[in-house]
Design an enzyme around this catalytic site. Structure first.
Site, PDB file in Angstrom:
ATOM      1  N   ASP A  91      38.827  43.114  36.489  1.00 37.94           N
ATOM      2  CA  ASP A  91      38.459  42.204  37.586  1.00 37.94           C
ATOM      3  C   ASP A  91      38.412  40.745  37.146  1.00 37.94           C
ATOM      4  O   ASP A  91      37.627  39.951  37.677  1.00 37.94           O
ATOM      5  CB  ASP A  91      37.108  42.616  38.196  1.00 37.94           C
ATOM      6  CG  ASP A  91      37.130  44.042  38.703  1.00 37.94           C
ATOM      7  OD1 ASP A  91      38.186  44.472  39.201  1.00 37.94           O
ATOM      8  OD2 ASP A  91      36.096  44.726  38.587  1.00 37.94           O
ATOM      9  N   LYS A 101      43.421  39.229  37.631  1.00 39.37           N
ATOM     10  CA  LYS A 101      44.817  39.499  37.254  1.00 39.37           C
ATOM     11  C   LYS A 101      45.738  39.405  38.463  1.00 39.37           C
ATOM     12  O   LYS A 101      46.836  38.858  38.376  1.00 39.37           O
ATOM     13  CB  LYS A 101      44.936  40.903  36.621  1.00 39.37           C
ATOM     14  CG  LYS A 101      44.155  41.049  35.323  1.00 39.37           C
ATOM     15  CD  LYS A 101      44.213  42.468  34.792  1.00 39.37           C
ATOM     16  CE  LYS A 101      43.484  43.450  35.663  1.00 39.37           C
ATOM     17  NZ  LYS A 101      42.031  43.286  35.705  1.00 39.37           N
ATOM     18  N   GLY A 130      41.951  47.371  41.384  1.00 36.85           N
ATOM     19  CA  GLY A 130      41.802  46.703  42.675  1.00 36.85           C
ATOM     20  C   GLY A 130      42.154  45.248  42.452  1.00 36.85           C
ATOM     21  O   GLY A 130      41.395  44.528  41.817  1.00 36.85           O
ATOM     22  N   HIS A 131      43.320  44.845  42.900  1.00 35.50           N
ATOM     23  CA  HIS A 131      43.790  43.482  42.666  1.00 35.50           C
ATOM     24  C   HIS A 131      43.841  42.734  44.009  1.00 35.50           C
ATOM     25  O   HIS A 131      44.503  43.183  44.936  1.00 35.50           O
ATOM     26  CB  HIS A 131      45.169  43.504  41.986  1.00 35.50           C
ATOM     27  CG  HIS A 131      45.139  44.155  40.631  1.00 35.50           C
ATOM     28  ND1 HIS A 131      46.255  44.384  39.882  1.00 35.50           N
ATOM     29  CD2 HIS A 131      44.109  44.623  39.892  1.00 35.50           C
ATOM     30  CE1 HIS A 131      45.919  44.966  38.733  1.00 35.50           C
ATOM     31  NE2 HIS A 131      44.616  45.129  38.733  1.00 35.50           N
ATOM     32  N   GLN A 166      42.943  47.035  34.735  1.00 29.60           N
ATOM     33  CA  GLN A 166      41.707  47.148  33.943  1.00 29.60           C
ATOM     34  C   GLN A 166      41.608  45.987  32.934  1.00 29.60           C
ATOM     35  O   GLN A 166      42.246  44.979  33.102  1.00 29.60           O
ATOM     36  CB  GLN A 166      41.607  48.511  33.226  1.00 29.60           C
ATOM     37  CG  GLN A 166      41.343  49.688  34.161  1.00 29.60           C
ATOM     38  CD  GLN A 166      42.570  50.180  34.897  1.00 29.60           C
ATOM     39  OE1 GLN A 166      43.579  50.490  34.305  1.00 29.60           O
ATOM     40  NE2 GLN A 166      42.491  50.273  36.207  1.00 29.60           N
TER      41      GLN A 166
HETATM   42  P1  GDP Z   1      41.711  41.857  39.173  1.00 33.10           P
HETATM   43  O1  GDP Z   1      41.273  43.276  39.249  1.00 33.10           O
HETATM   44  O2  GDP Z   1      41.724  41.346  37.777  1.00 33.10           O
HETATM   45  O3  GDP Z   1      42.989  41.583  39.886  1.00 33.10           O
HETATM   46  O4  GDP Z   1      40.575  41.014  39.914  1.00 33.10           O
HETATM   47  P2  GDP Z   1      39.893  41.381  41.329  1.00 33.10           P
HETATM   48  O5  GDP Z   1      40.859  41.051  42.400  1.00 33.10           O
HETATM   49  O6  GDP Z   1      39.307  42.745  41.305  1.00 33.10           O
HETATM   50  O7  GDP Z   1      38.663  40.401  41.296  1.00 33.10           O
HETATM   51  C1  GDP Z   1      38.812  39.041  41.179  1.00 33.10           C
HETATM   52  C2  GDP Z   1      38.235  38.355  42.446  1.00 33.10           C
HETATM   53  O8  GDP Z   1      38.083  36.994  42.200  1.00 33.10           O
HETATM   54  C3  GDP Z   1      39.137  38.473  43.642  1.00 33.10           C
HETATM   55  O9  GDP Z   1      38.347  38.570  44.799  1.00 33.10           O
HETATM   56  C4  GDP Z   1      39.906  37.157  43.630  1.00 33.10           C
HETATM   57  O10 GDP Z   1      40.307  36.742  44.917  1.00 33.10           O
HETATM   58  C5  GDP Z   1      38.862  36.237  43.087  1.00 33.10           C
HETATM   59  N1  GDP Z   1      39.360  35.107  42.298  1.00 33.10           N
HETATM   60  C6  GDP Z   1      40.435  35.055  41.459  1.00 33.10           C
HETATM   61  N2  GDP Z   1      40.503  33.869  40.843  1.00 33.10           N
HETATM   62  C7  GDP Z   1      39.442  33.155  41.288  1.00 33.10           C
HETATM   63  C8  GDP Z   1      38.936  31.853  41.001  1.00 33.10           C
HETATM   64  O11 GDP Z   1      39.473  31.099  40.197  1.00 33.10           O
HETATM   65  N3  GDP Z   1      37.786  31.467  41.650  1.00 33.10           N
HETATM   66  C9  GDP Z   1      37.148  32.278  42.529  1.00 33.10           C
HETATM   67  N4  GDP Z   1      36.041  31.830  43.100  1.00 33.10           N
HETATM   68  N5  GDP Z   1      37.599  33.510  42.815  1.00 33.10           N
HETATM   69  C10 GDP Z   1      38.723  33.940  42.202  1.00 33.10           C
HETATM   70  P1  IMO Z   2      41.133  46.246  37.729  1.00 35.52           P
HETATM   71  O1  IMO Z   2      42.598  46.471  37.480  1.00 35.52           O
HETATM   72  C1  IMO Z   2      37.033  47.093  36.616  1.00 35.52           C
HETATM   73  C2  IMO Z   2      36.167  51.137  35.183  1.00 35.52           C
HETATM   74  C3  IMO Z   2      35.293  52.001  36.068  1.00 35.52           C
HETATM   75  C4  IMO Z   2      34.582  52.819  35.004  1.00 35.52           C
HETATM   76  C5  IMO Z   2      35.687  53.057  33.985  1.00 35.52           C
HETATM   77  C6  IMO Z   2      36.392  54.382  34.116  1.00 35.52           C
HETATM   78  O2  IMO Z   2      40.793  45.965  39.145  1.00 35.52           O
HETATM   79  O3  IMO Z   2      40.608  45.239  36.758  1.00 35.52           O
HETATM   80  P2  IMO Z   2      38.225  55.306  35.778  1.00 35.52           P
HETATM   81  O4  IMO Z   2      38.171  55.545  37.269  1.00 35.52           O
HETATM   82  O5  IMO Z   2      39.313  54.389  35.361  1.00 35.52           O
HETATM   83  O6  IMO Z   2      38.219  56.579  34.980  1.00 35.52           O
HETATM   84  O7  IMO Z   2      36.815  54.579  35.430  1.00 35.52           O
HETATM   85  O8  IMO Z   2      36.607  52.008  34.152  1.00 35.52           O
HETATM   86  N1  IMO Z   2      37.362  50.581  35.836  1.00 35.52           N
HETATM   87  C7  IMO Z   2      37.477  49.305  36.213  1.00 35.52           C
HETATM   88  N2  IMO Z   2      36.588  48.290  36.162  1.00 35.52           N
HETATM   89  N3  IMO Z   2      38.287  46.879  37.066  1.00 35.52           N
HETATM   90  C8  IMO Z   2      39.191  47.876  37.091  1.00 35.52           C
HETATM   91  O9  IMO Z   2      40.481  47.674  37.400  1.00 35.52           O
HETATM   92  C9  IMO Z   2      38.791  49.171  36.683  1.00 35.52           C
HETATM   93  N4  IMO Z   2      39.418  50.356  36.607  1.00 35.52           N
HETATM   94  C10 IMO Z   2      38.539  51.210  36.070  1.00 35.52           C
HETATM   95  O10 IMO Z   2      34.395  51.215  36.824  1.00 35.52           O
HETATM   96  O11 IMO Z   2      33.592  52.051  34.393  1.00 35.52           O
HETATM   97 MG    MG Z   3      39.905  44.489  40.207  1.00 34.54          MG
END
Ligand code: GDP
Ligand code: IMO
Ligand code: MG
Length: 432
Positions: free
Chosen positions: A13, A16, A40-41, A226
Site C-alpha cells: 500500500d 504502487k 489493492g491498487h 505487496q
Molecule cells: P498500492 O497497493 O501500493 O497500490 O497502494 P494503495 O492504492 O493500496 O494505497 C495507496 C493510497 O494512497 C491510495 O488510496 C492512493 O490513491 C493514495 N495515494 C497514492 N499516492 C499518494 C500521495 O502522494 N498522497 C496521498 N495523499 N495519497 C496518495
Molecule cells: P498491495 O499490492 C498490504 C498482507 C495481508 C496479510 C498478509 C498475508 O495492495 O500493496 P495474504 O492474503 O497475501 O495471504 O495475506 O499480507 N497483504 C497486504 N498488505 N498490501 C497488499 O497488497 C497486501 N497483500 C497482502 O494483510 O498481512
Molecule cells: Mg494496496
C-alpha cells in the site's frame, strides 16, 4: 530502451498503483509477476477512482499491453468480475490488450475457504496472519505441491478432470480435518468449464511474448504487488504473503532472464503502514498514529481494515532497498505529513543494549527491538498537489533529503496527492 521493475519497499500500500499508472505512459507492456487479488491498487485520474486487484494498473491507459505472468495466482471468477467493472468505467479490455500466461496457477473456491477456515481457527501458536482471505497462500502451496490447476488445463476436459481429481485427494483430506464439507467434484468441474472460455481468450505463451517484446525494443514495466517486508523469504515471517515480492521475482514471474531488468524503482511511503498481524517496530498507538491514518485515509482497499500507522523506518527501507537492488525510490504521501510540529525517523534499533542497523530475522529478537529515533522539524505549509521542488517548503525538502541519506538511495519520483499528475519527476527510470 529500459525495463523498469516497481516494487513496494515496506508492507504494501505504498502507492504502487498510482506510480505504475503514471509510469505506464512511458511503457509499452505492463506486467504483474507475483501475488494475486490480495493486491489493492488505487488510481485517481482527473477525480475518477479505479480500484484494481488482479489487473495490471497499466490497463487503464489505452494502447498498452497488460500481462498477467506465471508468478501470479489468478482467481478466474474474480478476474471476470473485475474486467466487467473496469469496463463499466470505460476502460477497453480485449485479448489484444490483456494476456494471461498459460502456466498461471488458478485460485479455486476451496483455496479461499481453506484460507478463511485457518484464520478463523487460529489461536495461540497457530496465530492469525491477518490474510486477505482470498486463497493466496493455499494456492501457492498447491503450486509448489504440484497439484494446482493452471490456465492451460482449462482447454482440455480430460486434463482438467485429472488435475481436479489430483487436487481434491489432497483437499478433501485436509477439509475433513478442518470440519469442512468435501468438495462436489462435478459441481466444481461444471463451474470450471463455464468460466474456461472467458479466461482462455486471454491465454498466451507469455514468456515468448515478453521475450519478443524485449527483442523488439519495447519498454516493459513490471508491477509488483505487496511490499518487500511481506516477502515470503525476507519479510517478517510468518506474517507475510506467500510469494516472493522482491525485484528478483520479476524475471521468474513472466519468463524473462534477470538481465532484462534495467532499473528497480522502490515505492516508499513517507511514513509506515501495515495491514494484518505481525511486528511493526515504529507503530504508533497515539494521536500521531491516528492523525497519519486519518489524513492518509489508511483503510485497506481489499478488506476495508484499518491500516496500522507509524513513523518512517529508514533502517527497514535501507534493508529492502538492498534486497531488491533498488536504484531509486518513488516517495509517496509526503502531503500526509503536512502540519506536524516534529517528525520522527527510525534510524536503527536497540536490541538488549546493542545498536543494530537492520531488523534481525529471529522473531523474539524482532519483538525486543526498540526503535532509535532521530527527530526532524515538520512543516506547516501544504505540500498537497505540489508538482515541483520549488513548491515544497524547506523543511519538507530536508525531510526527503534525510531519508535519501539514511536509506542510501536517491528519490526518483515524489508524489504529493492521489491524483496521477501530482507527481514530481527527478530521474526518469526509463531513461537509458
Ligand atoms: P498500492 O497497493 O501500493 O497500490 O497502494 P494503495 O492504492 O493500496 O494505497 C495507496 C493510497 O494512497 C491510495 O488510496 C492512493 O490513491 C493514495 N495515494 C497514492 N499516492 C499518494 C500521495 O502522494 N498522497 C496521498 N495523499 N495519497 C496518495
Ligand atoms: P498491495 O499490492 C498490504 C498482507 C495481508 C496479510 C498478509 C498475508 O495492495 O500493496 P495474504 O492474503 O497475501 O495471504 O495475506 O499480507 N497483504 C497486504 N498488505 N498490501 C497488499 O497488497 C497486501 N497483500 C497482502 O494483510 O498481512
Ligand atoms: Mg494496496
Amino acid at each position: 530502451m529500459a525495463n523498469v521493475v516497481v516494487v513496494g519497499a515496506q508492507w504494501g500500500d505504498e502507492g504502487k498503483g498510482k506510480i505504475v499508472d503514471w509510469l505506464s505512459e512511458r511503457a509499452d507492456v505492463i506486467a504483474r509477476f507475483q501475488g494475486g487479488h490480495n493486491a489493492g491498487h488505487t488510481l485517481v485520474i482527473s477525480g475518477k477512482v479505479y480500484k484494481l486487484n488482479a489487473l495490471p494498473s497499466g490497463v487503464v491507459r489505452g494502447g498498452k499491453l497488460s500481462v498477467i505472468g506465471n508468478g501470479v495466482v489468478l482467481d478466474p471468477w474474480h478476474l471476470v468480475k473485475e474486467i466487467a467493472s473496469i469496463r463499466e468505467q470505460g476502460v477497453e479490455i480485449t485479448p489484444e490488450t490483456l494476456m494471461i500466461a498459460e502456466n498461471t496457477p488458478l485460485i479455486m473456491p476451496y483455496h479461499g475457504e481453506l484460507d478463511r477456515a485457518r484464520e478463523a481457527q487460529a489461536t495461540g501458536s497457530k496465530a492469525k496472519i491477518g490474510t486477505t482471505g482470498r486463497g493466496i497462500g493455499p494456492c501457492y502451496e498447491d503450486k509448489v505441491g504440484r497439484r494446482v490447476i493452471r490456465v492451460a488445463d482449462l482447454a482440455d476436459a480430460a486434463t482438467l478432470e485429472l488435475r481436479v481429481e489430483r487436487a481434491l485427494v489432497h483437499h478433501n483430506a485436509l477439509r475433513a480435518g478442518l470440519g469442512l464439507e468435501p468438495i462436489d467434484t462435478d459441481a466444481l468441474l461444471a463451474q470450471l468449464k463455464e468460466i474456461a472460455p472467458e479466461i482462455l481468450q486471454y491465454a498466451a505463451p507469455v514468456w515468448k511474448v515478453m521475450n519478443e517484446a524485449r527483442r523488439a525494443g519495447k519498454r516493459i514495466l513490471f508491477e509488483g504487488a505487496q511490499g518487500s517486508l511481506l516477502d515470503i523469504d525476507f519479510g517478517t515471517y510468518p506474517f507475510v504473503t506467500s510469494s516472493n515480492v522482491i525485484a528478483g521475482q520479476a524475471a521468474t514471474g513472466v519468463g524473462l532472464g534477470p538481465n532484462a531488468i534495467d532499473f528497480v524503482l522502490g515505492i516508499v511511503k513517507a511514513y509506515t503502514t501495515r495491514v494484518g498481524e505481525g511486528p511493526f517496530p515504529t507503530e504508533l498507538h497515539d494521536a500521531d498514529g491516528e492523525r497519519l491514518g486519518t489524513r492518509g485515509h489508511e483503510f485497506g482497499t481489499v478488506t476495508g481494515r484499518k491500516r496500522r500507522c507509524g513513523w518512517f523506518d529508514a533502517a527497514l527501507v535501507r534493508q529492502t532497498c538492498a534486497i531488491s537492488g533498488i536504484n531509486g525510490i518513488a516517495l509517496t504521501k509526503l502531503d500526509v505529513l503536512d502540519g506536524f510540529d516534529t517528525l520522527k525517523i527510525c534510524v536503527g534499533y536497540d536490541l538488549d543494549g546493542k545498536r543494530l542497523d537492520y531488523l534481525p530475522t529471529a522473531a523474539d529478537q524482532q519483538a525486543r527491538c526498540v526503535p532509535v529515533y532521530e527527530e526532524i522539524e515538520g512543516w506547516q505549509e501544504s505540500t498537497e498537489g505540489a508538482r515541483s521542488w520549488a513548491e515544497l517548503p524547506a523543511a519538507a525538502i530536508k525531510y526527503v533529503r534525510r531519508i535519501e541519506e539514511l536509506i542510501q538511495c536517491p528519490v526518483a519520483l515524489l508524489s504529493t496527492s492521489p491524483e496521477r499528475d501530482d507527481t514530481i519527476l527527478v530521474t526518469d527510470p526509463f531513461a537509458d
